[in-house]
Design an enzyme around this catalytic site. Sequence first.
Site, PDB file in Angstrom:
ATOM      1  N   GLU A 111       0.826  -1.221   0.000  1.00 26.48           N
ATOM      2  CA  GLU A 111       0.000   0.000   0.000  1.00 26.48           C
ATOM      3  C   GLU A 111       0.853   1.262   0.000  1.00 26.48           C
ATOM      4  O   GLU A 111       0.669   2.159   0.824  1.00 26.48           O
ATOM      5  CB  GLU A 111      -0.951  -0.009   1.202  1.00 26.48           C
ATOM      6  CG  GLU A 111      -1.970  -1.127   1.108  1.00 26.48           C
ATOM      7  CD  GLU A 111      -3.078  -1.032   2.156  1.00 26.48           C
ATOM      8  OE1 GLU A 111      -2.848  -0.449   3.213  1.00 26.48           O
ATOM      9  OE2 GLU A 111      -4.177  -1.557   1.895  1.00 26.48           O
ATOM     10  N   GLU A 145      -5.918  -8.197  -0.913  1.00 30.07           N
ATOM     11  CA  GLU A 145      -6.614  -7.944   0.350  1.00 30.07           C
ATOM     12  C   GLU A 145      -8.039  -7.523   0.047  1.00 30.07           C
ATOM     13  O   GLU A 145      -8.275  -6.742  -0.860  1.00 30.07           O
ATOM     14  CB  GLU A 145      -5.966  -6.806   1.163  1.00 30.07           C
ATOM     15  CG  GLU A 145      -4.642  -7.139   1.770  1.00 30.07           C
ATOM     16  CD  GLU A 145      -4.082  -6.002   2.635  1.00 30.07           C
ATOM     17  OE1 GLU A 145      -4.863  -5.242   3.230  1.00 30.07           O
ATOM     18  OE2 GLU A 145      -2.850  -5.894   2.687  1.00 30.07           O
TER      19      GLU A 145
END
Length: 476
Positions: free
Chosen positions: A176, A374
Site C-alpha cells: 500500500e 486484500e
Amino acid sequence: MAGFKADFLWGGAVAAHQLEGGWQEGGKGISVADVMTAGAHGVPREITDGVLPGKNYPNHEAIDFYHRYKDDIKLFAEMGFKCFRTSIAWTRIFPQGDELEPNEAGLQFYDDLFDECLKYNIEPVITLSHFEMPYHLVTEYGGWRNRKLIDFFVRFANAVFTRYRSKVKYWMTFNEINNQANYHEDFAPFTNSGVKYKAGEDREVIMYQAAHYELVASALAVEAGHKINPDFKIGCMIAMCPIYPLTCAPDDMMMSVAAMHRRYWFTDVHVRGYYPKHLLNYFARRQFKLDITEEDLQILTRGRVDYIGFSYYMSFVTKAQENNPHLDYDETKSLVKNPYVKASDWGWQIDPVGLRYSLNYFYDLYQLPLFVVENGFGAIDQPESDGVVNDQYRIEYMHNHIREMKKAVVEDGVDLMGYTPWGCIDLVSAGTGEMKKRYGLIYVDKDNEGNGTLARSRKKSFWWYQDVIKHNGENI
Ligand code: P53
C-alpha cells in the site's frame, strides 16, 4: 460461461507484524510496528520513542504465529488454500536494517514457514515491506526521507530473493505504497516510510521524496529479482479506494479525476516506469525541490512490475469545493460520505461494485495481470453458546465482492490471478491496533487488552470459503 482460471490463486493474506509476535525471538530487531500502541476507531495509535514500559504494544505478541504457524497453515490447507500471502519481517533478516550480513536465524524461520506451505502445495506470496521496517532506520537515518535507505532495502531484497529463489515465485515490494498520500495524519508516513515529521515541516514534499526513493528501490529490486530467477513474478501493491464524484456536476467529476491522480500516480511509476505529466506539473507549480536524478529515471524504466497487487475494502467520494481552483486533493478534507452505501462499524464504506470498477480501472489503464491481495470485513465477532462465530455478515461481504470480481473476469475480460482475503485468521488491526476489529475466517481467542488463550476455532465463514475454493467460485 467461463469463470475464474483453473489455476486461480485462492488463499488468504496477512502481514508478519500483525500475527507473528515473537518480537525479540531469533535475533529480531525492533520494527516500526513494535513502537505503536493500541488505539481504537477515532483514537490514533500512539507512536512512542522506542519501546516504553507500561504501554500496550499489541504487535509484540500478536497471535503468536511465530510458534503456532504449523497448526495455522494446517487450517489454511483444510480450507483449500492455493496460496498464502504474508510478509517477511525485515527486522528478522536485518535486525537494525543497516547490517552487511543477514541474520541466519531469521532466514531459517522463513525457510521453515515456506516449507510448511509447500508441503500442502500452498504457494507463498510474499511482501517485502509491509509496515514493519527496522526502527533503527527511523532513529538513525530519518526513514525513507534518506536516500541511503535504497541500498539497505535492496540488500534485504537480494538476500531473501536469493535464499528463497526456489521456494517463492510471487513477490510484492511495498505494501500500500500510496497510503502515504494521506500525509496529514502521522500513521501512514510512519508505517509506509518510517517518517516522523517535525513541527512546521512541509509534510507533502517529504512524502514525495520518500515515495520516490521507495519507487527507485522497488525498481532495483524488480530488476535484481528477475536476474536471480527469471520466473519470479514481482508486483506492486496499491491500496485501492476509488474516488467517485459526489454528483454528475462537471466540477465534481473533474475533482474526482484530480483526486485519483494524487492517490494513484504511484501505480503509473511502478507499471510504466515514469512519472505522469500531471504530477511533474504539480511539482513545478508547488516549486518542490526533489532529489530525482537522471540515473533514478533510468532505473524506474528498467524495474517495471509484472502485475498489480491491490487491496480493496471501500470506495471514497469527493466533490468540488470553494477556493480550490487547482482541484488540489487533501485526503483529510476532500472526502465526503457516499449516500448510497452502508459503512462498517469503523466507518469503511461497503461497496462491492467498487471492486469491479477498480479491476476495470486498472486493467483499462495498464493491461497487466491483477491480483486482489486484500479484501475483507473488519467486524466485532461474538462466539455463540456452542463456541462458533456465526459471521453471516462477513460471508455476505465476501460473497458480494467475489460476485463483482467474477463479473470483471467473465463479462469485462480482466486478467485476474487470484484473491487473498485479508486476515484469513484474526490478527492485530494495522490502523487501530485492536484485536476486536476481526477479519478472520478463523477465530483467535484474544481481546484488546491481550487476554485470552490464543486458541483457534473455525468460524462459519471458514466452511463457506472452503466451499467457494472447492468449486473455483462457480457457486457464487
Ligand atoms: P485495518 C487503510 C486503508 C486501507 C487499507 O486495515 C489499510 C489501511 C491502513 O489501516 O490497510 C491494509 O487493520 C493493510 C493491512 C491492514 C488492512 O488493510 O486497519 O495492508 O495491513 O490490516 C486492514 O482494519
